[in-house]
Design a protein around this motif. Sequence first.
Motif, short mmCIF file in Angstrom:
data_model
loop_
_atom_site.label_atom_id
_atom_site.label_comp_id
_atom_site.label_asym_id
_atom_site.label_seq_id
_atom_site.Cartn_x
_atom_site.Cartn_y
_atom_site.Cartn_z
N LEU A 238 0.82 -1.22 0.00
CA LEU A 238 0.00 0.00 0.00
C LEU A 238 0.85 1.27 0.00
O LEU A 238 0.55 2.23 -0.70
N TYR A 239 1.88 1.30 0.83
CA TYR A 239 2.55 2.58 1.08
C TYR A 239 4.04 2.59 0.76
O TYR A 239 4.74 3.54 1.10
N GLY A 240 4.54 1.53 0.13
CA GLY A 240 5.94 1.55 -0.29
C GLY A 240 6.85 0.67 0.55
O GLY A 240 6.55 0.37 1.71
N LYS A 241 7.99 0.29 -0.06
CA LYS A 241 8.90 -0.70 0.53
C LYS A 241 9.45 -0.32 1.90
O LYS A 241 9.76 -1.18 2.71
N GLU A 242 9.61 1.00 2.13
CA GLU A 242 10.23 1.46 3.38
C GLU A 242 9.31 1.29 4.59
O GLU A 242 9.76 1.43 5.73
N THR A 243 8.02 1.05 4.31
CA THR A 243 7.01 1.08 5.38
C THR A 243 7.26 0.02 6.46
O THR A 243 7.55 -1.13 6.16
N GLN A 271 8.79 10.87 10.94
CA GLN A 271 9.31 12.05 11.64
C GLN A 271 8.23 12.78 12.44
O GLN A 271 8.55 13.49 13.40
N GLY A 272 6.99 12.65 12.02
CA GLY A 272 5.91 13.40 12.66
C GLY A 272 5.42 14.50 11.74
O GLY A 272 6.21 15.33 11.30
N CYS A 273 4.11 14.49 11.43
CA CYS A 273 3.54 15.53 10.57
C CYS A 273 2.06 15.65 10.89
O CYS A 273 1.55 15.02 11.81
N LYS A 274 1.36 16.47 10.09
CA LYS A 274 -0.05 16.72 10.36
C LYS A 274 -0.87 15.44 10.19
O LYS A 274 -1.74 15.12 11.00
N LEU A 275 -0.56 14.67 9.11
CA LEU A 275 -1.35 13.48 8.81
C LEU A 275 -1.32 12.48 9.98
O LEU A 275 -2.33 11.93 10.37
N CYS A 276 -0.12 12.27 10.56
CA CYS A 276 -0.02 11.27 11.63
C CYS A 276 -0.12 11.92 13.00
O CYS A 276 0.21 11.30 14.01
N LYS A 277 -0.55 13.16 13.02
CA LYS A 277 -0.69 13.91 14.28
C LYS A 277 0.60 13.85 15.10
O LYS A 277 0.60 13.62 16.31
N ASN A 278 1.71 13.99 14.37
CA ASN A 278 3.04 14.04 15.00
C ASN A 278 3.48 12.78 15.71
O ASN A 278 4.44 12.80 16.48
N THR A 279 2.80 11.66 15.47
CA THR A 279 3.22 10.42 16.13
C THR A 279 4.17 9.63 15.24
O THR A 279 4.89 8.76 15.72
N GLY A 311 -8.63 -6.89 10.01
CA GLY A 311 -9.67 -6.07 9.39
C GLY A 311 -9.15 -4.68 9.10
O GLY A 311 -8.70 -3.98 10.00
N PHE A 312 -9.17 -4.30 7.81
CA PHE A 312 -8.77 -2.94 7.41
C PHE A 312 -10.02 -2.08 7.21
O PHE A 312 -11.02 -2.57 6.68
N GLY A 313 -9.95 -0.84 7.63
CA GLY A 313 -11.01 0.10 7.26
C GLY A 313 -10.65 0.70 5.91
O GLY A 313 -9.70 1.46 5.79
N LEU A 314 -11.42 0.32 4.88
CA LEU A 314 -11.06 0.78 3.53
C LEU A 314 -11.18 2.29 3.39
O LEU A 314 -10.35 2.94 2.75
N ASP A 315 -12.24 2.87 4.01
CA ASP A 315 -12.39 4.33 3.94
C ASP A 315 -11.14 5.01 4.46
O ASP A 315 -10.64 5.97 3.89
N ARG A 316 -10.65 4.48 5.58
CA ARG A 316 -9.48 5.08 6.21
C ARG A 316 -8.25 5.00 5.31
O ARG A 316 -7.52 5.97 5.16
N LEU A 317 -8.07 3.82 4.68
CA LEU A 317 -6.92 3.68 3.77
C LEU A 317 -6.98 4.72 2.66
O LEU A 317 -5.97 5.33 2.31
N VAL A 318 -8.19 4.91 2.10
CA VAL A 318 -8.34 5.86 1.00
C VAL A 318 -8.13 7.28 1.49
O VAL A 318 -7.47 8.10 0.83
N MET A 319 -8.67 7.60 2.67
CA MET A 319 -8.53 8.95 3.22
C MET A 319 -7.06 9.30 3.42
O MET A 319 -6.59 10.38 3.07
N ILE A 320 -6.33 8.33 3.98
CA ILE A 320 -4.90 8.56 4.22
C ILE A 320 -4.17 8.74 2.90
O ILE A 320 -3.41 9.67 2.70
N LYS A 321 -4.47 7.82 1.97
CA LYS A 321 -3.73 7.84 0.71
C LYS A 321 -3.92 9.14 -0.06
O LYS A 321 -2.98 9.68 -0.65
#
Length: 341
Positions: A238-243, A271-279, A311-321
């Motif tokens: 989903l998010y690349g090899k480094e994940t 590193q922390g950003c808006k998307l991950c709420k700095n976590t 169980g994955f939340g598909l909406d969440r995956l799309v929102m993040i992506k």
Amino acid sequence: MNEKLQKLKQEVLDNLAIIKDFYVLKDYEVRIMGRKGELAEILKDLPSLPEEEKKSVGKLANDIKVELTAKFEELKNALSKKKSEGFFDATLPGEKISRGHLHPITIIQNDLEDFFTSLGFMVLDGPELESDYFNFEALNIPKHHPARDMQDTFYIDMKNQAGEYDMVMRTHTSPVQVRAMQKYGAPLKSIMPGKCFRSEATDVRHEHTFYQLEGLMIGEDINLSNMTGILEATAKHLYGKETKVRLRPKFFPFVEPGVNGEVTCFICRGQGCKLCKNTGWLEIFGAGMTHPNVLRSGGIDPEKYQGFAFGFGLDRLVMIKYGIEDIRLFNSGDLRFLNQF
Ligand code: PHE
């Protein structure tokens, strides 16, 4: 000039009564009504007539012109209808039909279906209107158990075959786990994507109708490492090899142990950003080793087989992506939103 005009009118009306071909008619129209046509030819000398005559002839000419134009139009319409029935010009450029496209959630679902089938998983479906038994009981969530509070449920005002009210809109795709076990037994590898429903007070992160993608793998000697491996492969896909994937303990009644799955934020790489709420981490799934009671509900011997589920939340995956900030956009039918995918 009056006479000439009357004569022309009569002649045209007679001819119009016998013309049967659209193209002949069009040529004839140009010959009579065109800028250099017969009507114009007669009227050529109009400007040189005495004032009085000019007026009366002009009016007559105009009346005739209006009448004939209407007759030509009428007949053209009638003949062109016939023409379109009998003749089709395949060389004309076609009308462009604007094509629709897939919903962003369908795009991700298709992508994950391809990914999991490449790992040998089946893709299964289950009912959206589910029995209380499959949605809760069979998943080790007995009646009156506080774990039911985790999911706000639409209970349906409809009796089952035994005359009891026991129908719910499924609150997750997990009931399909048990249906799959009952139908196919062990060993088993399948994913079950689909629509789920919760009686939520909706806001930017909560929606009453949303999508999950459930996964289940059962076999002899299946353990937590197998689960982690599959989930890591999924996260990388989903998010690349480094994940990287981080599992943290979380209670779900149908797994033991149960975990919450997080991936390193693909925007800031941890590193922390808006998307991950700095976590540095994004929570995207729940998972765990299938509880022995759930295996039993599915007719599988927990002494012989183990399994894991996620169980994955598909909406969440799309929102993040795609950086979508309001989950309610998915079901809004708003083309300004949908056309972006
Ligand atoms: N069904 C859980 C939910 O909707 C997610 C889950 C699935 C957790 C499978 C563990 C195993 O929250």
